[in-house]
Enzyme design. Sequence first.
Site, PDB file in Angstrom:
ATOM      1  N   LYS A 253       0.813  -1.123   0.294  1.00  0.00           N
ATOM      2  CA  LYS A 253       0.040  -0.161   0.131  1.00  0.00           C
ATOM      3  C   LYS A 253       0.804   1.513  -0.099  1.00  0.00           C
ATOM      4  O   LYS A 253       0.668   2.259  -0.663  1.00  0.00           O
ATOM      5  CB  LYS A 253      -1.097   0.192   0.602  1.00  0.00           C
ATOM      6  CG  LYS A 253      -2.272  -1.104   0.920  1.00  0.00           C
ATOM      7  CD  LYS A 253      -2.927  -0.634   0.351  1.00  0.00           C
ATOM      8  CE  LYS A 253      -4.399  -1.375   0.382  1.00  0.00           C
ATOM      9  NZ  LYS A 253      -5.872  -0.656  -0.644  1.00  0.00           N
TER      10      LYS A 253
ATOM     11  N   SER B 151       0.635 -10.025  -0.478  1.00  0.00           N
ATOM     12  CA  SER B 151       0.740  -8.596  -0.211  1.00  0.00           C
ATOM     13  C   SER B 151       1.135  -7.590   0.882  1.00  0.00           C
ATOM     14  O   SER B 151       1.385  -6.156   1.231  1.00  0.00           O
ATOM     15  CB  SER B 151      -0.965  -8.029  -0.612  1.00  0.00           C
ATOM     16  OG  SER B 151      -1.511  -9.115  -0.469  1.00  0.00           O
TER      17      SER B 151
END
Length: 504
Positions: free
Chosen positions: A50, A304
């Site tokens: 992110k 992720s």
Amino acid sequence: MQRYIKKILEARVYDIAVETPMEEARGLSERLANRVLLKREDEQPVFSFKIRGAYNKMSQLNEEEKARGVITASAGNHAQGVAASARHLGIKATIVMPKTTPDVKVSNVRRLGGRAVLHGDTFDEARAHSEKLMAEKGLVYIHPYDDPDVIAGQGTIAMEILRQESGPIDAIFVPVGGGGLIAGIASYVKYLRPETKVIGVESNESACLALAMEKGFRDKLDQVGIFADGVAVAQIGEYTWEVAKDYVDEVITVSTDEICAAIKDIFDDTRSVCEPAGALGVAGMKKYVAREQVSGQTLIAIDSGANVNFDRLRHIAERSELGEQREAIIAARIPERPGSFKKFCAALGKRNITEFNYRYANDQQAIVFAGVQILPNNGGREELMAEMGEHIEDVVDLTDNETAKLHVRYMVGGHAPANVDNEVVYRFEFPERPGALMKFLNKLGGRWNISMFHYRNHGAAYGRVLVGLQVPGDEHDQVGQFLEEIGYTYFEETDNTAYKLFLG
């Protein structure tokens, strides 16, 4: 697509983000008979991809916008990405987070220099408050996924992948929440290597892209599950949908148990512990290989993120064997007489019992709850159930029954006494913060008697509760209205097979 290619090539992420390695998962490669590569975004400074999108967006703000400051709503990875980016750029950042956000994430945002504002019990409530503050204070909103510059920042992952793996890539498996990651990756990969499949992977509790693909437009899920909190999004983004609908080959949905098994797979190969959302790529890859029976291919999964609360690991470990299909949960009725348990064990053949729960109920029959080891060399669940059925009159497979796995297995023997009548059962998700339970009890007051109550916390933002209420038949239609007033997510379980067998 060309607009995003230009944006990705010009993205400013490496002032703060790092080019993460792509590692071969040797154990998974051997088991799946394919070359499995993991893109290790869990090795970013904030342990999640992110930071790429957040920094790329914020680095392009003009001086007037930077002076105003930024705001966002997030319960985790995006919040930390914005806070870290703001500190690097010298911008004031306000992060609105639900009150249910674990302390470790709130503390990390503050450690990174962000101003954490706790508001509401849900993400939607936090987001609404962030939008109100944005309007009042003139702050710049940094969207977690639905922004072209955020999408371009995430797309730099694809740029690294194609540089790191020059040979043919058969498929890339990408976790999907709001769609920023898969939109960025699909844009770049499909432009340069259109033959490579880009496959989205969603939790079956928050499959908003799968819903949009099925309907052909952005629809909103009625309910979103909380286990894979990093992808708990009810509706795919507008910008992300414009890319995904044309360039994502398919979407695979996976269960909580399959996610837990994938977390264990990644740990076995890397000795790192990823968060549930971070393991979606591996979970989807395993399902794809089993379905398509492919071998000898190069398959890449995006790992992720690794922002998982330590307390959640007990739940993950508990469910990983089920997700790997190494264990089945069954219930059986057996006669209440000597030798019955021996007969039950004999029916299992060479399979090991991993769990066995029983309590005397009456002199006619016993109902047992058992965990049974299943391995490739002793057949799967179907073979187990067929063999058990030959020897045991009444046996039920509860492996896919969420209430059985979350609650009933810890409550076996809790049958309602004869004087407990008109019982209805509900499963709740309580925000895990002081006062949540008291709010429920105060609302309930003395209206209906609580005949059963079981609470189990899994280290997440929400606790799980199973409640039995004695409600007269002529008042059943009032229960739903009452529960809506309380405001907690709930599911009626009165007709659940596991409840009827062990608790009713």
